[in-house]
Design a protein around this motif. Structure first.
Motif, PDB file in Angstrom:
ATOM      1  N   HIS A  25     -74.249  -3.725   1.029  1.00 28.84           N
ATOM      2  CA  HIS A  25     -74.421  -2.506   1.814  1.00 28.84           C
ATOM      3  C   HIS A  25     -73.647  -1.862   2.195  1.00 28.84           C
ATOM      4  O   HIS A  25     -72.360  -2.605   2.241  1.00 28.84           O
ATOM      5  CB  HIS A  25     -75.403  -3.172   3.246  1.00 28.84           C
ATOM      6  N   ILE A  26     -73.497  -0.598   2.073  1.00 32.11           N
ATOM      7  CA  ILE A  26     -72.571   0.465   2.426  1.00 32.11           C
ATOM      8  C   ILE A  26     -73.003   0.975   3.709  1.00 32.11           C
ATOM      9  O   ILE A  26     -73.911   1.752   3.191  1.00 32.11           O
ATOM     10  CB  ILE A  26     -71.727   0.906   1.534  1.00 32.11           C
ATOM     11  N   ASN A  27     -72.972   1.323   4.536  1.00 30.50           N
ATOM     12  CA  ASN A  27     -73.403   1.749   5.766  1.00 30.50           C
ATOM     13  C   ASN A  27     -74.340   1.803   5.613  1.00 30.50           C
ATOM     14  O   ASN A  27     -75.348   2.883   5.808  1.00 30.50           O
ATOM     15  CB  ASN A  27     -72.825   3.203   5.228  1.00 30.50           C
ATOM     16  N   GLY A  28     -75.364   0.747   5.434  1.00 28.25           N
ATOM     17  CA  GLY A  28     -76.418   0.150   5.999  1.00 28.25           C
ATOM     18  C   GLY A  28     -77.431   0.743   4.096  1.00 28.25           C
ATOM     19  O   GLY A  28     -78.511   0.133   4.001  1.00 28.25           O
ATOM     20  N   GLU A  29     -76.763   1.557   3.371  1.00 33.86           N
ATOM     21  CA  GLU A  29     -77.188   1.609   1.844  1.00 33.86           C
ATOM     22  C   GLU A  29     -76.681   0.115   0.495  1.00 33.86           C
ATOM     23  O   GLU A  29     -76.195  -0.102   1.193  1.00 33.86           O
ATOM     24  CB  GLU A  29     -77.198   2.742   1.706  1.00 33.86           C
ATOM     25  N   ALA A  30     -78.067   0.532   0.454  1.00 31.42           N
ATOM     26  CA  ALA A  30     -78.042  -0.922  -0.902  1.00 31.42           C
ATOM     27  C   ALA A  30     -77.246   0.139  -2.211  1.00 31.42           C
ATOM     28  O   ALA A  30     -77.849   0.640  -2.608  1.00 31.42           O
ATOM     29  CB  ALA A  30     -79.917  -1.050  -1.171  1.00 31.42           C
ATOM     30  N   VAL A  31     -76.507  -0.628  -2.687  1.00 27.28           N
ATOM     31  CA  VAL A  31     -75.409  -0.174  -3.563  1.00 27.28           C
ATOM     32  C   VAL A  31     -75.246  -1.185  -5.130  1.00 27.28           C
ATOM     33  O   VAL A  31     -74.739  -2.341  -3.982  1.00 27.28           O
ATOM     34  CB  VAL A  31     -74.219   0.712  -3.205  1.00 27.28           C
ATOM     35  N   ARG A  32     -74.565  -0.878  -6.027  1.00 24.31           N
ATOM     36  CA  ARG A  32     -74.398  -1.261  -7.131  1.00 24.31           C
ATOM     37  C   ARG A  32     -72.558  -1.463  -7.035  1.00 24.31           C
ATOM     38  O   ARG A  32     -72.599  -1.368  -7.529  1.00 24.31           O
ATOM     39  CB  ARG A  32     -74.968  -1.290  -8.229  1.00 24.31           C
ATOM     40  N   LEU A  64     -60.617  -2.562   3.126  1.00 24.86           N
ATOM     41  CA  LEU A  64     -62.271  -2.416   3.769  1.00 24.86           C
ATOM     42  C   LEU A  64     -62.935  -3.189   4.682  1.00 24.86           C
ATOM     43  O   LEU A  64     -61.834  -4.190   4.927  1.00 24.86           O
ATOM     44  CB  LEU A  64     -62.632  -3.172   2.985  1.00 24.86           C
ATOM     45  N   ASN A  65     -63.394  -2.533   4.924  1.00 20.01           N
ATOM     46  CA  ASN A  65     -64.395  -3.301   6.374  1.00 20.01           C
ATOM     47  C   ASN A  65     -65.736  -4.133   5.970  1.00 20.01           C
ATOM     48  O   ASN A  65     -66.262  -3.378   5.398  1.00 20.01           O
ATOM     49  CB  ASN A  65     -64.642  -1.925   7.557  1.00 20.01           C
ATOM     50  N   VAL A  66     -65.252  -5.448   5.647  1.00 19.75           N
ATOM     51  CA  VAL A  66     -66.424  -5.831   5.381  1.00 19.75           C
ATOM     52  C   VAL A  66     -67.399  -7.367   6.405  1.00 19.75           C
ATOM     53  O   VAL A  66     -65.792  -8.263   6.625  1.00 19.75           O
ATOM     54  CB  VAL A  66     -65.422  -6.819   3.846  1.00 19.75           C
ATOM     55  N   ASN A  67     -68.523  -7.281   6.350  1.00 15.99           N
ATOM     56  CA  ASN A  67     -69.257  -8.182   6.695  1.00 15.99           C
ATOM     57  C   ASN A  67     -68.236  -8.562   8.521  1.00 15.99           C
ATOM     58  O   ASN A  67     -68.255  -9.673   8.985  1.00 15.99           O
ATOM     59  CB  ASN A  67     -68.671  -9.613   6.790  1.00 15.99           C
ATOM     60  N   GLY A  68     -67.636  -7.235   8.991  1.00 15.01           N
ATOM     61  CA  GLY A  68     -67.463  -6.464  10.340  1.00 15.01           C
ATOM     62  C   GLY A  68     -66.096  -7.305  10.656  1.00 15.01           C
ATOM     63  O   GLY A  68     -65.389  -6.797  11.715  1.00 15.01           O
ATOM     64  N   CYS A 121     -71.057  -3.184  -8.641  1.00 15.66           N
ATOM     65  CA  CYS A 121     -70.566  -3.395 -10.285  1.00 15.66           C
ATOM     66  C   CYS A 121     -69.914  -2.213 -10.468  1.00 15.66           C
ATOM     67  O   CYS A 121     -69.320  -1.610 -11.397  1.00 15.66           O
ATOM     68  CB  CYS A 121     -71.442  -4.573 -10.963  1.00 15.66           C
ATOM     69  N   ILE A 122     -70.727  -0.968 -10.531  1.00 15.82           N
ATOM     70  CA  ILE A 122     -69.928   0.197 -10.518  1.00 15.82           C
ATOM     71  C   ILE A 122     -69.662   1.414  -9.993  1.00 15.82           C
ATOM     72  O   ILE A 122     -69.892   2.776  -9.805  1.00 15.82           O
ATOM     73  CB  ILE A 122     -71.285   1.185 -11.135  1.00 15.82           C
ATOM     74  N   THR A 123     -69.253   0.993  -8.398  1.00 17.30           N
ATOM     75  CA  THR A 123     -68.696   1.380  -6.888  1.00 17.30           C
ATOM     76  C   THR A 123     -67.297   1.227  -7.038  1.00 17.30           C
ATOM     77  O   THR A 123     -67.442   0.047  -6.984  1.00 17.30           O
ATOM     78  CB  THR A 123     -69.654   1.035  -5.770  1.00 17.30           C
ATOM     79  N   PRO A 124     -66.843   2.004  -7.596  1.00 14.17           N
ATOM     80  CA  PRO A 124     -65.448   1.955  -7.411  1.00 14.17           C
ATOM     81  C   PRO A 124     -65.045   2.173  -5.984  1.00 14.17           C
ATOM     82  O   PRO A 124     -65.449   2.484  -5.613  1.00 14.17           O
ATOM     83  CB  PRO A 124     -64.898   3.252  -8.358  1.00 14.17           C
ATOM     84  N   ILE A 125     -63.667   0.576  -6.198  1.00 11.06           N
ATOM     85  CA  ILE A 125     -63.297   0.630  -4.716  1.00 11.06           C
ATOM     86  C   ILE A 125     -62.711   2.055  -3.808  1.00 11.06           C
ATOM     87  O   ILE A 125     -62.829   1.709  -3.142  1.00 11.06           O
ATOM     88  CB  ILE A 125     -61.981  -0.310  -5.345  1.00 11.06           C
ATOM     89  N   SER A 126     -62.395   2.674  -5.167  1.00 11.16           N
ATOM     90  CA  SER A 126     -61.460   4.539  -3.768  1.00 11.16           C
ATOM     91  C   SER A 126     -63.147   4.807  -3.713  1.00 11.16           C
ATOM     92  O   SER A 126     -62.887   5.894  -2.897  1.00 11.16           O
ATOM     93  CB  SER A 126     -60.840   4.972  -5.227  1.00 11.16           C
ATOM     94  N   ALA A 127     -63.732   4.367  -3.859  1.00 10.54           N
ATOM     95  CA  ALA A 127     -65.345   5.412  -2.926  1.00 10.54           C
ATOM     96  C   ALA A 127     -65.840   5.055  -2.132  1.00 10.54           C
ATOM     97  O   ALA A 127     -66.921   5.374  -1.322  1.00 10.54           O
ATOM     98  CB  ALA A 127     -66.513   5.485  -4.094  1.00 10.54           C
ATOM     99  N   GLY A 130     -64.489   3.820   1.375  1.00 10.64           N
ATOM    100  CA  GLY A 130     -63.341   5.031   1.905  1.00 10.64           C
ATOM    101  C   GLY A 130     -63.275   4.154   3.609  1.00 10.64           C
ATOM    102  O   GLY A 130     -63.155   2.222   3.026  1.00 10.64           O
ATOM    103  N   SER A 131     -63.830   4.423   4.046  1.00 11.42           N
ATOM    104  CA  SER A 131     -64.176   3.806   5.074  1.00 11.42           C
ATOM    105  C   SER A 131     -65.330   3.175   6.026  1.00 11.42           C
ATOM    106  O   SER A 131     -65.909   2.652   6.735  1.00 11.42           O
ATOM    107  CB  SER A 131     -63.832   4.469   7.016  1.00 11.42           C
TER     108      SER A 131
END
Length: 155
Positions: free
Chosen positions: A53-60, A7-11, A62-68, A70-71
């Motif tokens: 944020h994932i790629n600048g988009e606000a996402v929840r 995972l790419n987390v906080n750079g 708690c409902i985002t599978p880790i498999s979704a 990706g990079s």
């Protein structure tokens, strides 16, 4: 059987061991990486306490599978700014004393930062509409809205 995913987390690129690829991203962030900015609220994506944020988009998360993920580049509250140099939204929340219990603040800040990255001069109604799905039970909505308006003037 556990699978290791990057995972790419906080750079930073980090690896987590996952037994279930449908596991919510929130669990990896909090339990495996020790990032406690995103919070478990409703677990249904309805309150916003878990927003990242994932790629600048606000996402929840708690409902985002880790498999979704990706990079995708994940940013949590911890990666938005630093204690020495907070993000303008974080600074505005401090200046407006917009925190009471603080449980919702992760979601309010992360949702606001993603919103202001796209809309630098929002109206009061646009701010209210953007945060309508982030729940706060403390009653600091007026200060939260003031903080977002203040931040909009600095981004």
């Amino acid at each position: 059987m556990a699978t290791s995913i990057n995972l790419n987390v906080n750079g930073r690129t980090t690896s987590v061991s996952v037994d279930d690829m449908d596991m919510p991203l929130l669990y990896a962030l909090r339990n495996d990486l020790g990032l406690h900015g995103p919070r478990f609220g409703c677990g249904l994506g309805q309150c916003g306490a878990c927003t990242v944020h994932i790629n600048g988009e606000a996402v929840r998360s708690c409902i985002t599978p880790i498999s979704a993920v990706g990079s995708g580049r994940i940013v949590t509250l911890e990666g938005l700014g630093t204690p020495e140099k907070p993000h303008p939204v974080q600074q505005a929340f401090i200046d407006e004393q917009a925190v009471q219990c603080g449980y919702c603040i992760n979601g309010m800040i992360m949702q606001s930062a993603a919103f202001l990255a796209k809309s630098s001069k929002p109206s009061d109604d646009e701010i209210t509409q953007e945060l309508a799905n982030n729940l706060c039970r403390c009653g600091t909505h007026v200060r939260i809205l003031r903080a977002v308006k203040r931040a909009a003037g600095t981004i």
